[in-house]
Structures are given as structure tokens and as C-alpha cells.
Design a protein around this motif. Structure first.
Motif, mmCIF file in Angstrom:
data_model
loop_
_atom_site.group_PDB
_atom_site.id
_atom_site.type_symbol
_atom_site.label_atom_id
_atom_site.label_comp_id
_atom_site.label_asym_id
_atom_site.label_seq_id
_atom_site.Cartn_x
_atom_site.Cartn_y
_atom_site.Cartn_z
ATOM 1 N N LEU A 35 -10.056 -12.111 -26.817
ATOM 2 C CA LEU A 35 -10.693 -12.609 -28.043
ATOM 3 C C LEU A 35 -9.826 -12.422 -29.278
ATOM 4 C CD1 LEU A 35 -14.373 -11.437 -27.445
ATOM 5 C CD2 LEU A 35 -13.509 -13.786 -27.421
ATOM 6 N N ILE A 36 -8.754 -11.632 -29.168
ATOM 7 C CA ILE A 36 -7.882 -11.437 -30.323
ATOM 8 C C ILE A 36 -7.147 -12.720 -30.684
ATOM 9 C CG2 ILE A 36 -5.699 -10.750 -29.257
ATOM 10 C CD1 ILE A 36 -5.580 -8.448 -31.237
ATOM 11 N N SER A 37 -7.203 -13.704 -29.806
ATOM 12 C CA SER A 37 -6.594 -15.006 -30.112
ATOM 13 C C SER A 37 -7.336 -15.720 -31.230
ATOM 14 C CB SER A 37 -6.600 -15.899 -28.870
ATOM 15 O OG SER A 37 -7.928 -16.284 -28.540
ATOM 16 N N PRO B 119 6.101 -17.590 -17.640
ATOM 17 C CA PRO B 119 6.887 -18.369 -18.600
ATOM 18 C C PRO B 119 6.460 -18.174 -20.041
ATOM 19 C CG PRO B 119 5.360 -19.780 -17.394
ATOM 20 C CD PRO B 119 5.348 -18.442 -16.722
ATOM 21 N N LYS B 120 5.216 -17.711 -20.282
ATOM 22 C CA LYS B 120 4.737 -17.589 -21.650
ATOM 23 C C LYS B 120 5.094 -16.242 -22.279
ATOM 24 C CE LYS B 120 2.949 -21.644 -21.655
ATOM 25 N NZ LYS B 120 3.708 -22.715 -22.312
ATOM 26 N N ALA B 121 5.560 -15.268 -21.475
ATOM 27 C CA ALA B 121 5.823 -13.941 -22.016
ATOM 28 C C ALA B 121 6.837 -13.944 -23.168
ATOM 29 C CB ALA B 121 6.273 -13.001 -20.903
ATOM 30 N N PRO B 122 8.020 -14.590 -23.024
ATOM 31 C CA PRO B 122 8.973 -14.615 -24.146
ATOM 32 C C PRO B 122 8.416 -15.329 -25.371
ATOM 33 C CG PRO B 122 10.053 -15.223 -22.086
ATOM 34 C CD PRO B 122 8.583 -15.242 -21.834
ATOM 35 N N ARG C 11 6.067 -13.160 -27.356
ATOM 36 C CA ARG C 11 6.766 -12.149 -28.148
ATOM 37 C C ARG C 11 7.427 -12.770 -29.378
ATOM 38 N NH1 ARG C 11 6.355 -9.962 -23.256
ATOM 39 N NH2 ARG C 11 6.304 -7.685 -23.083
ATOM 40 N N LYS C 12 7.803 -14.019 -29.279
ATOM 41 C CA LYS C 12 8.467 -14.677 -30.408
ATOM 42 C C LYS C 12 7.472 -15.027 -31.512
ATOM 43 C CE LYS C 12 11.531 -18.445 -31.726
ATOM 44 N NZ LYS C 12 12.380 -19.565 -31.271
ATOM 45 N N ALA C 13 6.396 -15.695 -31.170
ATOM 46 C CA ALA C 13 5.409 -16.106 -32.184
ATOM 47 C C ALA C 13 4.076 -16.363 -31.506
ATOM 48 C CB ALA C 13 5.877 -17.362 -32.916
ATOM 49 N N ARG C 14 3.042 -15.729 -32.005
ATOM 50 C CA ARG C 14 1.715 -15.891 -31.427
ATOM 51 C C ARG C 14 0.657 -15.686 -32.511
ATOM 52 N NH1 ARG C 14 3.420 -10.801 -30.140
ATOM 53 N NH2 ARG C 14 2.052 -9.113 -30.840
ATOM 54 N N VAL C 15 -0.555 -16.036 -32.177
ATOM 55 C CA VAL C 15 -1.682 -15.806 -33.063
ATOM 56 C C VAL C 15 -2.251 -14.421 -32.794
ATOM 57 C CG1 VAL C 15 -4.030 -16.507 -33.630
ATOM 58 C CG2 VAL C 15 -2.299 -18.232 -33.239
ATOM 59 N N LEU D 264 -0.281 -23.764 -29.104
ATOM 60 C CA LEU D 264 -0.464 -24.368 -27.798
ATOM 61 C C LEU D 264 -1.907 -24.166 -27.336
ATOM 62 C CD1 LEU D 264 2.809 -23.371 -25.906
ATOM 63 C CD2 LEU D 264 2.349 -25.352 -27.354
ATOM 64 N N ASN D 265 -2.468 -25.175 -26.721
ATOM 65 C CA ASN D 265 -3.845 -25.096 -26.251
ATOM 66 C C ASN D 265 -4.002 -24.001 -25.201
ATOM 67 O OD1 ASN D 265 -4.705 -27.228 -27.845
ATOM 68 N ND2 ASN D 265 -4.214 -28.756 -26.288
ATOM 69 N N GLU D 266 -5.137 -23.288 -25.317
ATOM 70 C CA GLU D 266 -5.571 -22.289 -24.341
ATOM 71 C C GLU D 266 -4.776 -20.983 -24.366
ATOM 72 O OE1 GLU D 266 -8.327 -22.993 -22.906
ATOM 73 O OE2 GLU D 266 -8.297 -25.078 -23.556
ATOM 74 N N VAL D 267 -3.736 -20.891 -25.148
ATOM 75 C CA VAL D 267 -2.961 -19.650 -25.197
ATOM 76 C C VAL D 267 -2.725 -19.253 -26.651
ATOM 77 C CG1 VAL D 267 -1.800 -19.975 -22.983
ATOM 78 C CG2 VAL D 267 -0.790 -20.944 -25.036
ATOM 79 N N ARG D 268 -2.175 -18.061 -26.848
ATOM 80 C CA ARG D 268 -1.951 -17.556 -28.193
ATOM 81 C C ARG D 268 -0.602 -17.962 -28.767
ATOM 82 N NH1 ARG D 268 -2.664 -11.277 -27.901
ATOM 83 N NH2 ARG D 268 -2.339 -11.482 -30.121
ATOM 84 N N VAL D 269 0.211 -18.659 -27.989
ATOM 85 C CA VAL D 269 1.569 -18.998 -28.413
ATOM 86 C C VAL D 269 1.555 -19.948 -29.611
ATOM 87 C CG1 VAL D 269 3.707 -20.172 -27.751
ATOM 88 C CG2 VAL D 269 2.565 -18.646 -26.136
ATOM 89 N N VAL D 270 2.384 -19.630 -30.619
ATOM 90 C CA VAL D 270 2.648 -20.538 -31.730
ATOM 91 C C VAL D 270 4.050 -21.084 -31.516
ATOM 92 C CG1 VAL D 270 2.928 -20.768 -34.229
ATOM 93 C CG2 VAL D 270 1.142 -19.279 -33.310
#
Length: 226
Positions: free
Chosen positions: A26-28, A102-105, A108-112, A204-210
Motif C-alpha cells: 500500500l505504500i505505492s 527485472p524491476k529491482a534496479p 532502486r532508481k526511481a519509484r513512488v 508504470l502500471n501496477e508497480v511503483r516504478v517511475v
């Protein structure tokens, strides 16, 4: 009888592995249904409902109803800051659950982080504002300076509007991956919205990645140089 805040209650609510997984999801900032949270926690829907009732009663989450569906969010930014800080402390102490993918890097780079920018670029933005004396940091208190107000105004962000919010204008948040601070508060939210509005990045949809475009990252660095 002991008096004062009951941190043991918070600890018990957060400490359960299933509830911890749901809170981390939920932190997303995205509202999730009980079914989605059940899948994340790998438990039955009936057990999930019991956990959700406890967390809602404890003030950690809130629910919204839309038709026949129920959606859950973190209760507020204070809860999000607590969860992110605990993730940062866990990482600092070496309490890491290994999750390759694949989403781990990218995470770490940019996320919500709830409603503001986290990760390496979130830390870069915070450090840039501090180094140029746009933000002043005194222990846990972060304030926007006169020069900072002028800079933010050049971005088209109305400071007076942000100040009218009940949320703090500026707040530091410990980044779990970088183990340093990034910017939260209403200003942190406004800056992330500005990044989206300028087309520098998209979530990106469904994930925290920016995800920043190459040109967007150059623009971002030009505005928030190291």
C-alpha cells in the motif's frame, strides 16, 4: 499502569508478516482490494479481512467503497513515512528478503513512495535542494528557504496553495534502498506531479516504478543537479 503512546500496539500490527506485506504494497499509494491484498500476502480472503479490520481499527489503513467494491489505502502520510523508515532501517541492519527480477534496479532508481519520489533520483532531488540552500535541514525538521520558494515558484508550483493543506509542506523520509533521505510532504507530492506534467517520467502500471525518458532524466538533472 504505564502511560503514554502505545508503540507495542503499532509493533504488533505491523510485525505480522501478512500485514507487513500488505502495508508494504500500500505504500505505492494505489488503492487495493481485499482480493489483491490477499494475493500479495498469500493468505485466504477471510484471513485478509480479519487483518484489514485490525489495521483499520489501529489507524494504519482506511477504506473507501465504490459500488460493491472496497478499496484500501494507507491512512495518511505519517503511516507511509513510518513504513518506509522501517524498510530503510531493515535494509541498514541487513534484514533483506532477496527478490530478484527485472524491476529491482528500476525500483532502486526511481519509484513512488506513497505520493512522492523515492529511490536514487528522489535522493538526488533532495540533496540538490539542500546543497543549493533551497531546503534547510535541522535534525528531523526540514524547511523551505526564501531562495527555495523562489525556485519552486519558477516551476509554476503555488507555495501558498501547498501551505493551506493540513499536511506538512516539507518532510524528510528515509529511503529504504538508498538509506538516505528523500523529500515527502505536500511539496514532495507537488514536485512528483510536476515531473509527470512535464512529461519527464511516467509511472508504470501496477508497480511503483517511475520510468524517466532519456530526455526527461536530462531535464530532471538540469533542474536538480548533483
Amino acid at each position: 499502569m504505564k502511560e503514554g503512546p502505545d508503540i507495542a500496539l503499532l509493533g504488533s500490527l505491523i510485525g505480522d508478516p501478512a500485514r507487513a506485506n500488505m502495508l508494504s504494497a500500500l505504500i505505492s499509494g494505489k488503492a487495493l482490494t481485499p482480493s489483491e491484498l490477499a494475493e500479495i500476502a498469500n493468505i485466504t480472503l477471510q484471513t485478509t479481512s480479519a487483518h484489514l479490520k485490525k489495521m483499520e481499527a489501529g489507524g494504519l489503513i482506511r477504506q473507501r467503497k465504490q459500488g460493491r467494491h472496497r478499496y484500501f489505502n494507507l491512512a495518511d502520510e505519517d503511516v507511509a513515512g513510518l513504513i518506509e523508515s522501517m524498510m530503510g532501517l531493515a535494509a541498514k541492519k541487513g534484514h533483506i528478503r532477496t527478490r530478484t527480477g527485472p524491476k529491482a534496479p528500476e525500483l532502486r532508481k526511481a519509484r513512488v513512495c506513497y505520493n512522492h519520489l523515492a529511490g536514487e533520483l528522489g535522493v538526488q532531488m533532495y540533496d540538490s535542494l539542500i546543497s543549493r540552500k533551497y531546503l534547510h535541514e535541522n535534525e528531523d525538521e526540514v524547511t523551505l528557504t526564501k531562495a527555495g520558494k523562489d525556485f519552486i515558484s519558477t516551476l509554476g508550483i503555488e507555495i501558498d496553495t501547498l501551505k493551506s493543506s493540513r499536511r506538512p509542506l516539507c518532510k524528510s523520509c528515509l529511503d529504504w534502498s538508498a538509506r538516505r533521505s528523500h523529500l515527502a510532504g505536500s511539496l514532495g507530492t507537488a514536485l512528483l506531479d510536476h515531473i509527470y506534467a512535464k512529461g519527464w517520467a511516467r509511472r508504470l502500471n501496477e508497480v511503483r516504478v517511475v520510468e524517466f525518458s532519456p530526455k526527461g532524466e536530462l531535464e530532471f538533472t538540469a533542474h536538480f543537479p548533483l
